[in-house]
Design a protein around this motif. Structure first.
Motif, short mmCIF file in Angstrom:
data_model
loop_
_atom_site.label_atom_id
_atom_site.label_comp_id
_atom_site.label_asym_id
_atom_site.label_seq_id
_atom_site.Cartn_x
_atom_site.Cartn_y
_atom_site.Cartn_z
N MET A 55 33.98 44.27 38.82
CA MET A 55 34.46 45.10 39.92
C MET A 55 35.73 44.60 40.59
O MET A 55 36.06 45.08 41.67
CB MET A 55 33.35 45.21 40.98
N ASN B 104 38.26 47.95 39.00
CA ASN B 104 36.84 48.32 39.14
C ASN B 104 36.24 49.04 37.93
O ASN B 104 35.80 50.18 38.05
CB ASN B 104 36.65 49.22 40.36
N GLU C 297 32.76 50.69 38.28
CA GLU C 297 32.75 51.91 39.07
C GLU C 297 33.40 53.06 38.32
O GLU C 297 32.92 54.20 38.35
CB GLU C 297 33.49 51.68 40.40
N ASP D 66 34.03 41.72 44.18
CA ASP D 66 34.46 43.12 44.29
C ASP D 66 35.32 43.36 45.53
O ASP D 66 35.57 44.50 45.89
CB ASP D 66 33.24 44.05 44.31
N TYR E 147 28.25 50.41 43.26
CA TYR E 147 29.61 49.92 43.10
C TYR E 147 30.56 50.70 44.01
O TYR E 147 30.34 51.88 44.28
CB TYR E 147 30.08 50.07 41.65
N GLY F 277 28.89 50.14 47.55
CA GLY F 277 28.93 48.83 46.88
C GLY F 277 27.82 47.90 47.34
O GLY F 277 28.06 46.74 47.63
#
Length: 800
Positions: A295, A299, A302, A390, A751, A772
């Motif tokens: 991520m 990302n 995602e 992330d 995510y 997320g």
């Protein structure tokens, strides 16, 4: 205990019918047969396993038959009180249909604790409540009464394989609540799920990072597995008074051992790949060798999902992570990383090279020794704080100048980077940010003139040309996305300073593509826009941007778009600026180094955030057109649409369709093995693939609202969410805008970041959201019946 003694125990105490050439011994020595002898209902399994487990305590408890309870409940309660004098007890379900080999009713029935003092009336109520949780039962139905361990140091559920049958121990641990029932009830806040690869039935290695309590529970599960003789086991355990207690051992009905050798071969190959990548590392000499994240930066988890098709992954690489990402950074004023691939596929899962990402955010004007030191420090910070993987652009790297840039980079002092060196870094970041502010006008002007793809672009002979169109859109989108990030970072800092006190109200009036979609739907409703023109305008939008298997809006307009016509459109009232008038002067002073005043900053932030959203929408349309062109290209050459997903974009462009069926067959088989491999979200060493944890993520909460309601997972036009539900998704791109027509109460994703598309959408529409939350919390919430999201308090709570 010897095999003969065990056989005698089973025959004498449990009337187990053993048979064979030497009665009692042959079945015992055959693992799966032994397991079928040992594992019955909850009470039966515990009593049969008790004498076999040297390192695990087992409370065999007291079984209560319904018939006997009906006849003499007072005597039963007396027996319970005699067996557990002065102690708390728990009445646990023990239904015949609860622990089968072919199906399981785990969690379907109640267990009711009776705290101290366990009064007779309370025991009776608990017994009746548990029996009542059985849908129907006969006279032989029973419940199990045991001592209630309360509190405990840790509790958890260990399965000896994944539910898909892959060779991993999975241990879901509650190390916090002091209760034994939170993991099975799905209410364990902060639960950790550990994955430990199990070659040949043994736990490999030292299980680095696993808490001591977790290791003790896992060791007990392994001992139970060894005694039971099956690798398909679901074990509930608790740690109390320094000892591990077995609470439950049942067959893992869902799991089937499938291709352990192929899974191990794939993981071994992935570890060699990581070792090779670490060996070639030259970005930060002296720093971490390899840091891969699902991520970071662009990302991929995602955007693509954890296990994308070869077509999806190769298209993302061709459009973004092979070249575009580095071209954009170099043009923006950062270091030139062209020639470096940002994304690597590891056992079928996409990872971003986090060190390359961090390197690409170092300003090009920084001298090389300082740049190397900064990169080394950022890499080490990420390794020691994996939960930030992330959020590297907010919590690890300083990628732009803000009024608080000195705070963001203060940790570099701990890496020996002094104040004067940090000031040089700040100056370079300021130059990069000024350049970004200036170029936004050019990118926005391009966006105004850019054209969406036409139906002709989706034709069989247009694949290469449409791909080029998508590349052009990708580079501009990358620039707009960077401006959107800078705008978001500046607003977050000003909000934290108490200056952007109207940010939430201002976001309501941004006017992103989601607002345009709803406004156009209203135009259709009042007759100012034709339905056909409306559908054509949004026909390319596709949930799961890169997945050819998901229909675009144009493929199912009745499902995606028609519900929008029933939603009244009210122009939202919104603040003119993210700050009140009294703060304008302070905002001007805060951002003066950028050459902006408060009005100029508002204009930049509005253009940056909306430009990013419209740029993404345009880019996604071109991606969708490429997918349709790929489908048409495959069809022309006799390849079914479902098979096209298993080709890479390069395969399609290279021609030679005679090779395609063989490639499809091999990659289908490979994808089946990849689906069994479990991987961590952050990889810092090859050994990390053998033992890793998935814990709760650091969610980004959107709005200051709160909502609760039934959980609705994976919505689709054929499965629309009712109004007021909490929608739970693994990831959501702009293609999921259609769900807002159904007026959800809140939204939760595994995510996504503070700057993600869905965060912007929810802020604009005022929908409380937790973006997320991480895979562990996502799994917990997705399995719940109802949850509450309190964005202001930063909480997601399972209600039932």
């Amino acid at each position: 205990m010897s095999a003969a003694a065990v056989a005698r125990h089973l025959v004498a105490q449990h009337r187990v019918p053993l048979a064979g050439p030497r009665p009692g011994l042959v079945p015992w020595q055959v693992g799966e047969m032994r397991a079928r002898l040992l594992l019955g209902g909850k009470d039966v399994s515990l009593r049969r396993l008790a004498p076999l487990l040297a390192g695990v305590r087992v409370d065999a408890g007291l079984s209560v038959l319904w018939q006997r309870w009906e006849q003499d409940s007072h005597q039963v309660i007396a027996e319970v009180s005699a067996q557990y004098p002065g102690r708390a007890v728990i009445v646990r379900s023990c239904s015949d249909g609860e622990d089968g080999w072919e199906q399981s009713g785990a969690g379907a029935y109640l267990s009711v604790p009776v705290p101290m003092p366990a009064a007779p009336g309370a025991i009776a109520d608990a017994v009746r409540e548990v029996f009542a949780s059985y849908c129907a039962h006969g006279p032989d139905a029973r419940v199990l009464v045991q001592e209630w361990l309360d509190p405990v140091q840790a509790a958890g559920v260990v399965t000896t394989r994944t539910l898909a049958g892959a060779p991993y121990y999975t241990a879901t641990l509650d190390l916090v609540s002091g209760r034994t029932d939170t993991v099975t009830a799905g209410t364990a806040q902060g639960a950790q799920t550990w994955y430990v690869r199990r070659p040949q039935g043994r736990v490999r290695g030292p299980r680095p990072g696993m808490p001591s309590a977790g290791r003790q529970l896992l060791d007990a599960a392994v001992e139970t597995e060894r005694c039971a003789g099956t690798s398909r086991l679901d074990v509930e355990l608790a740690l109390a008074d320094g000892a591990v207690h077995l609470l439950q051992a049942r067959p893992l009905a869902a799991a089937r051992a499938v291709g352990d050798e192929r899974v191990h071969a794939m993981v071994d190959a992935a570890q060699r790949q990581l070792a090779d990548l670490a060996g070639r590392r030259a970005l930060a000499p002296g720093g971490p060798g390899v840091v891969l994240s699902t991520m970071a930066d662009w990302n991929p988890a995602e955007m693509l999902g954890r296990r994308p098709s070869p077509l999806a992954a190769s298209l993302y690489a061709a459009l973004i992570t092979d070249r575009t990402w580095a071209e954009q950074r170099a043009a923006y004023g950062y270091r030139d990383l062209r020639g470096t691939r940002l994304m690597h596929m590891v056992a079928g899962s996409p990872y971003v090279d986090a060190l390359a990402s961090l390197a690409s955010f170092v300003p090009a004007g920084l001298d090389e020794p300082l740049a190397a030191a900064v990169l080394r420090a950022m890499g080490e910070r990420l390794v020691t704080d994996p939960g930030a993987h992330d959020k590297v652009e907010f919590e690890i790297a300083a990628t732009c100048w803000t009024p608080r840039v000195a705070d963001r980079t203060a940790y570099l002092a701990g890496a020996g980077i002094g104040s004067s060196a940090r000031r040089r870094l700040h100056e370079q970041l300021l130059a990069v940010t000024r350049g970004g502010v200036q170029r936004l006008l050019d990118d926005a002007a391009w966006l105004e003139q850019a054209a969406a793809p036409t139906r002709a672009d989706a034709g069989a002979g247009r694949l290469a040309a449409t791909l080029n169109g998508a590349r052009t859109a990708a580079l501009r989108f990358a620039h707009l996305a960077r401006a959107g990030f800078v705008a978001t970072d500046l607003l977050r800092v000003l909000e934290a300073e108490g200056l952007a006190d109207r940010r939430e109200e201002w976001m309501h009036g941004l006017g992103t593509p989601a607002a345009a979609l709803r406004r156009d739907a209203c135009e259709v409703t009042v007759g100012r826009l034709d339905w056909e023109a409306f559908v054509d305008r949004y026909r390319w939008i596709r949930p799961g941007t890169y997945d050819l298997a998901v229909p675009a809006y144009g493929d199912d307009p009745e499902g995606y778009l028609r519900p929008l016509l029933t939603v009244p459109w009210d122009e939202p009232s919104a603040a003119a600026a993210p700050w009140s008038g009294r703060n304008s002067g302070a905002v001007t002073r805060a951002v003066a180094p950028l050459g902006l005043d408060a009005n100029g900053l508002e204009a930049f932030c509005r253009a940056g955030i909306t430009g990013r959203e419209y740029g993404k929408a345009l880019y996604a349309q071109w991606v969708s057109a490429v997918l349709e062109a790929a489908r048409a290209h495959g069809r022309t050459n006799g390849l079914p649409s479902g098979d096209v997903r298993f080709l890479r974009i390069g395969d399609l462009l290279a021609g030679a369709p005679g090779r395609w069926p063989g490639l499809v067959t091999r990659r289908r088989a490979n994808a089946a093995v990849c689906a069994l491999v479990e991987l961590p979200d952050l990889v810092t060493a090859p050994q990390a693939l053998d033992c890793f944890v998935r814990g709760p993520g650091r969610a980004n909460f959107v709005t200051s609202g709160q909502a609760s309601g039934p959980v609705h997972t994976n919505p689709a036009p054929s499965y629309p969410p009712p109004p007021g539900v909490v929608i739970v998704l693994e990831a959501a791109d702009p293609g999921y805008d259609w769900v807002f027509a159904h007026r959800p109460g809140a939204l939760v994703t595994a995510y996504g970041g503070a700057n993600s598309h869905m965060a912007i959408r929810c802020a604009e529409l005022g929908v409380p959201a937790a973006i997320g939350v991480g895979t562990a919390t996502h799994a917990l919430v997705a399995a719940a019946r109802s949850v509450a999201v309190d964005a202001a308090a930063g909480r997601v709570d399972v209600l039932s």
